[in-house]
Design an enzyme around this catalytic site. Structure first.
Site, PDB file in Angstrom:
ATOM      1  N   ASP A  46       0.911  -0.963   0.117  1.00  0.00           N
ATOM      2  CA  ASP A  46       0.011  -0.012  -0.014  1.00  0.00           C
ATOM      3  C   ASP A  46       0.917   1.055   0.169  1.00  0.00           C
ATOM      4  O   ASP A  46       1.594   1.363   0.674  1.00  0.00           O
ATOM      5  CB  ASP A  46      -0.904  -0.077   1.186  1.00  0.00           C
ATOM      6  CG  ASP A  46      -1.895   1.231   1.043  1.00  0.00           C
ATOM      7  OD1 ASP A  46      -1.857   1.719   0.197  1.00  0.00           O
ATOM      8  OD2 ASP A  46      -2.396   1.610   2.293  1.00  0.00           O
ATOM      9  N   LYS A  47       0.732   2.191  -1.033  1.00  0.00           N
ATOM     10  CA  LYS A  47       1.463   3.439  -1.182  1.00  0.00           C
ATOM     11  C   LYS A  47       0.896   4.542  -0.450  1.00  0.00           C
ATOM     12  O   LYS A  47       1.493   5.503  -0.651  1.00  0.00           O
ATOM     13  CB  LYS A  47       1.768   3.528  -2.568  1.00  0.00           C
ATOM     14  CG  LYS A  47       2.643   2.479  -3.131  1.00  0.00           C
ATOM     15  CD  LYS A  47       4.006   2.006  -2.788  1.00  0.00           C
ATOM     16  CE  LYS A  47       4.543   1.095  -3.680  1.00  0.00           C
ATOM     17  NZ  LYS A  47       5.754   0.443  -2.946  1.00  0.00           N
TER      18      LYS A  47
END
Length: 137
Positions: free
Chosen positions: A102-103
């Site tokens: 997850d960025k």
């Protein structure tokens, strides 16, 4: 069958045939399901009359052999069940990979930010500064 007068039976419970099958006294085939001189338990006489003699009972009947074969089937997974299990593992792995990479920063920094609030029918800007000084980042 020892005597028959226009006898027809419904063997659909055993063979799946939808039409009534004629019966007679002559043996026409070595296969019990194909010969015309046998009537089976769980089938129905639809037409005519017949007189016969019982030659097998219990597990030795055709329906008894079918029941015995069905009871021997274990908890083996079908090909479709194996494919579904493989698909679930694949999708689960993919989902774990999406979540771990997850960025957005919500997982890695454990921080969520409210930028706007709505109450009393008015939209208000929220203080998004780290130390709540009123200076937005």
């Amino acid at each position: 069958m020892l005597e028959c007068q226009g006898c027809k039976v419904d063997n659909s419970s055993l063979t799946g045939e939808s039409e009534a099958q004629p019966r007679g006294v002559e043996c026409t085939d070595d296969n019990p399901l194909e010969t015309k001189n046998l009537g089976f338990f769980s089938t129905t006489c639809l037409e005519g009359a017949a007189c016969g003699m019982v030659i097998n009972t219990g597990d030795r009947t055709v329906i008894g052999r079918i029941a015995s074969l069905a009871s021997q089937v274990g908890n083996q997974k079908t090909p479709i069940a194996l494919e579904i299990e493989h698909f679930v593992h694949l999708i689960s792995g993919l989902a774990v990979a999406v979540i771990c990479s997850d960025k957005t920063g919500t997982l890695t920094q454990n921080r969520m930010t409210v930028a706007h609030m709505w109450f009393d029918n008015i939209i208000h800007n929220a203080d998004t500064s780290e130390d709540q000084t009123g200076k937005n980042l």
